[in-house]
Enzyme design. Structure first.
Site, PDB file in Angstrom:
ATOM      1  N   LYS A 236       0.629  -1.271  -0.056  1.00 46.11           N
ATOM      2  CA  LYS A 236       0.006   0.112   0.169  1.00 46.11           C
ATOM      3  C   LYS A 236       0.909   1.164   0.054  1.00 46.11           C
ATOM      4  O   LYS A 236       1.812   1.129   0.330  1.00 46.11           O
ATOM      5  CB  LYS A 236      -0.897   0.133   1.411  1.00 46.11           C
ATOM      6  CG  LYS A 236      -2.068  -1.057   1.391  1.00 46.11           C
ATOM      7  CD  LYS A 236      -2.907  -0.981   2.701  1.00 46.11           C
ATOM      8  CE  LYS A 236      -3.813  -2.102   2.615  1.00 46.11           C
ATOM      9  NZ  LYS A 236      -4.960  -1.623   1.667  1.00 46.11           N
TER      10      LYS A 236
ATOM     11  N   ASP B 210      -2.862  -7.805  -1.731  1.00 47.90           N
ATOM     12  CA  ASP B 210      -3.792  -6.681  -0.876  1.00 47.90           C
ATOM     13  C   ASP B 210      -5.174  -6.992  -0.723  1.00 47.90           C
ATOM     14  O   ASP B 210      -5.709  -6.465  -0.065  1.00 47.90           O
ATOM     15  CB  ASP B 210      -3.507  -5.292  -1.322  1.00 47.90           C
ATOM     16  CG  ASP B 210      -3.884  -4.356  -0.290  1.00 47.90           C
ATOM     17  OD1 ASP B 210      -3.832  -4.681   0.940  1.00 47.90           O
ATOM     18  OD2 ASP B 210      -3.931  -3.018  -0.703  1.00 47.90           O
TER      19      ASP B 210
ATOM     20  N   ARG C 241     -10.496 -11.650   2.189  1.00 46.28           N
ATOM     21  CA  ARG C 241     -11.123 -12.663   1.338  1.00 46.28           C
ATOM     22  C   ARG C 241     -10.598 -13.986   1.426  1.00 46.28           C
ATOM     23  O   ARG C 241     -11.298 -14.989   1.548  1.00 46.28           O
ATOM     24  CB  ARG C 241     -11.747 -12.362   0.013  1.00 46.28           C
ATOM     25  CG  ARG C 241     -10.645 -12.061  -1.028  1.00 46.28           C
ATOM     26  CD  ARG C 241     -11.032 -11.247  -1.936  1.00 46.28           C
ATOM     27  NE  ARG C 241     -10.768  -9.885  -1.775  1.00 46.28           N
ATOM     28  CZ  ARG C 241     -11.306  -8.984  -2.864  1.00 46.28           C
ATOM     29  NH1 ARG C 241     -11.368  -9.277  -3.877  1.00 46.28           N
ATOM     30  NH2 ARG C 241     -11.235  -7.740  -2.425  1.00 46.28           N
TER      31      ARG C 241
HETATM   32  N1  BES Z   1      -8.114  -3.636   4.514  1.00 47.63           N
HETATM   33  C1  BES Z   1      -8.195  -3.328   3.283  1.00 47.63           C
HETATM   34  C2  BES Z   1      -9.665  -2.601   2.957  1.00 47.63           C
HETATM   35  C3  BES Z   1      -9.803  -1.394   3.702  1.00 47.63           C
HETATM   36  C4  BES Z   1      -9.304   0.006   2.975  1.00 47.63           C
HETATM   37  C5  BES Z   1     -10.234  -1.189   5.028  1.00 47.63           C
HETATM   38  C6  BES Z   1      -9.473   0.999   3.832  1.00 47.63           C
HETATM   39  C7  BES Z   1     -10.328  -0.027   5.659  1.00 47.63           C
HETATM   40  C8  BES Z   1     -10.137   1.000   5.083  1.00 47.63           C
HETATM   41  C9  BES Z   1      -8.602  -4.771   2.155  1.00 47.63           C
HETATM   42  O1  BES Z   1      -7.608  -5.691   2.443  1.00 47.63           O
HETATM   43  C10 BES Z   1      -7.728  -4.121   0.721  1.00 47.63           C
HETATM   44  O2  BES Z   1      -6.705  -3.976   0.842  1.00 47.63           O
HETATM   45  N2  BES Z   1      -8.662  -4.034  -0.164  1.00 47.63           N
HETATM   46  C11 BES Z   1      -8.198  -3.680  -1.352  1.00 47.63           C
HETATM   47  C12 BES Z   1      -8.811  -4.657  -2.384  1.00 47.63           C
HETATM   48  C13 BES Z   1      -8.231  -4.625  -3.964  1.00 47.63           C
HETATM   49  C14 BES Z   1      -6.699  -4.849  -3.749  1.00 47.63           C
HETATM   50  C15 BES Z   1      -9.120  -5.600  -4.766  1.00 47.63           C
HETATM   51  C16 BES Z   1      -8.934  -2.154  -1.701  1.00 47.63           C
HETATM   52  O3  BES Z   1     -10.240  -1.868  -1.244  1.00 47.63           O
HETATM   53  O4  BES Z   1      -8.367  -1.524  -2.349  1.00 47.63           O
HETATM   54 ZN    ZN Z   2      -7.173  -6.000   4.656  1.00 47.95          ZN
HETATM   55 MN    MN Z   3      -5.495  -5.463   1.805  1.00 44.74          MN
END
Ligand code: BES
Ligand code: ZN
Ligand code: MN
Length: 499
Positions: A277, A347, A351
């Site tokens: 990230k 990331d 899931r």
């Molecule tokens: N933990 C994150 C989602 C998240 C984002 C929670 C902001 C709280 C605040 C999750 O694991 C993630 O990184 N999701 C990605 C998915 C994508 C890579 C398909 C996302 O939401 O960008």
């Molecule tokens: Zn996450």
């Molecule tokens: Mn993630």
């Protein structure tokens, strides 16, 4: 310094040297108890000067009212008291406690003139007080100058709630206190820094609930390998801290009744892994176990109030990190279900954890339903902000129950669609599925992924990425972590699943 709140209910109370809070409905009537607190009629003049009429959550504050034994009198408006929702009672309690910084002893006159407060309403008011009084400050060793000086000296705040319904209120408060304990536990877990709360430390905190009568099993890497949980383990392999799967059981129902089940995403820190990230805001990813925290808090609440239901809570605890052993984009892992997953983005890890946890839950317990909670997607923040969690479900009846519990507790949900066109978006060229369907409909394709691990069991997925953390401060929470989900699901169980 966090204050410990001691709440009791009574039909009367001693008034010398306390702060007295009087609730007042809007309109002409006086606040109940005003004659005890204000023998020389200070209130009327103060109300006039301040143009105070008892509007909802308005406050009138009089220090050392002339001729009174109380140190201070606060009149708190309720608006149209007869029309107050449960949540309005929580907000009133929260607002009352916000006036008590630096105070050691307070008396609240709950019976607003002209309305009889029920035991449940009194207990809700007290619950609001407990939720608002929460402060996560154990890592602060020095006090900032701008904080209230008095605050540091007070360790306990004793509050007597005076109402004709005192004995009913006491009974209702036993439950409310259990629920508050669950919410505050969830908030603590989410607020704790990720160096302090890893998978093992989280599991240890869950294990502490044994003393409430919750049965706890903790599965380690070896057991999970044996079960074939390749999806969950793939996420964990880039971290030096080993994963844990915690199984919690509360058996408060009839022995032969199938359990209901709650499953939580517990990523103690989500760096993104190799698909790392950006730096800005990455510290918030300590809260990526908000789903697991809510499930743990719920189990605490249900056990504390001895809910008459058989309940399973399962949390998958991992850290998503990018070391030399981390999984790569392009890797294909085999989940416990046997289905293979192409990792296209490390990331999209939540899931993967939930896929194995849901499958395990379903196989082992054959529950009446499964509800999972997860800070799953940034996309749900884009769609709903922080005022509704996303609800996805294969079952309309379960959805209706959840939506109703959301309105009742003000932990609101908004249902979003599932469908085969969305499901298709996660088909993979190389494996049974891929772990991301791209940016479009990001929350929905994440939900479709989970659905591939639940078979025909009634199931709902709550995407709490916008509601579990970073929540705007309000009357009942000033905390970064909200504890979202505990009150919602406690209400769901209470309203529909207790024998
Ligand atoms: N933990 C994150 C989602 C998240 C984002 C929670 C902001 C709280 C605040 C999750 O694991 C993630 O990184 N999701 C990605 C998915 C994508 C890579 C398909 C996302 O939401 O960008
Ligand atoms: Zn996450
Ligand atoms: Mn993630």
């Amino acid at each position: 310094m966090s204050v410990k709140l001691e709440i009791s209910f009574s039909k009367s109370a001693r008034l010398d040297g306390v702060t007295a809070i009087l609730l007042k409905a809007s309109g002409d009537g006086a606040a109940a108890g005003i004659a005890d607190v204000d023998p020389s009629g200070v209130y009327e003049r103060a109300a006039k000067v301040r143009k105070f009429t008892g509007k909802s959550l308005a406050k009138l504050d009089v220090v050392a009212p002339h001729g009174s034994s109380v140190d201070r009198m606060v009149v708190l408006g309720l608006g149209d008291a007869a029309k107050m929702s449960d949540h309005d009672w929580l907000r009133a309690g929260g607002t009352a406690v916000s006036t008590l910084s630096g105070v050691e002893s307070a008396v609240v006159y709950l019976d607003a003139a002209g309305v009889d407060v029920s035991g449940k309403q009194a207990a809700d008011f007290a619950l609001g007080m407990l939720l608002r009084a929460y402060k996560f400050d154990s890592f602060k060793t020095s006090k900032k100058k701008d904080e209230d000086e008095d605050d540091s000296k007070v360790k306990t705040l004793k509050v007597t709630l005076v109402t004709a319904a005192a004995s009913d209120a006491k009974k209702a408060f036993v439950d409310a206190e259990g629920v508050a304990g669950g919410v505050l536990l969830a908030r603590d877990l989410v607020n704790l820094p990720p160096n302090v709360l890893g998978p093992e430390e989280f599991a240890a905190r869950a294990k502490a609930m044994e003393k409430l009568g919750v049965e706890i099993e903790i599965l380690g890497e070896k057991e999970m390998k044996k079960l074939g949980m390749g999806a969950l383990l793939g996420v964990a392999q880039g971290s030096s801290r080993p994963p844990r799967l915690v199984v919690m059981q509360w058996k408060g129902g009839k022995a032969k009744d199938k359990p209901i089940a709650f499953v939580g995403k517990g990523v103690v820190f989500d760096s993104g892994g190799i698909s790392i990230k950006p730096a800005g805001g990455m510290e918030d990813m300590k809260g990526d176990m908000g789903g697991a925290a809510a499930v743990t808090g719920l189990m605490h609440a249900l056990a504390s109030r001895k809910a008459k239901a058989n309940v399973v809570g399962i949390i998958g605890l991992v850290e998503n990190m990018p070391d030399g052993n981390a999984q790569r984009p392009g890797d294909i892992v085999t989940s416990m279900s046997g289905q293979t997953i192409e990792i296209v983005n490390t990331d999209a890890e939540g899931r993967l954890v939930l896929g194995d946890a849901l499958w395990y839950c379903n196989e082992r317990f054959e529950p009446k339903f499964m509800i999972n909670l997860a800070t799953l997607t940034g996309a749900v923040l884009v769609a709903l902000g922080s005022h509704h969690a996303g609800l996805f479900s294969n079952d309309d009846a379960l959805s209706e129950q959840l939506l109703a519990a959301g309105l009742q507790t003000h932990e609101r949900l908004w249902r979003l669609p599932l469908g085969k066109e969305y499901d298709k978006m996660i088909d993979s060229r190389f494996a049974d599925m891929k772990n991301s369907g791209g940016r479009h409909a990001g929350s929905i394709t994440a939900a479709q992924f989970l659905q591939r691990f639940v078979k025909e069991t009634p199931w709902a997925h709550l995407d709490v990425a916008g509601t579990a953390m970073g929540s705007p401060a309000d009357e009942i929470s000033q905390s970064w972590a909200s504890g979202y989900g505990v009150r919602l699901l406690d209400q769901l169980v209470r309203a529909n699943y207790e024998s």
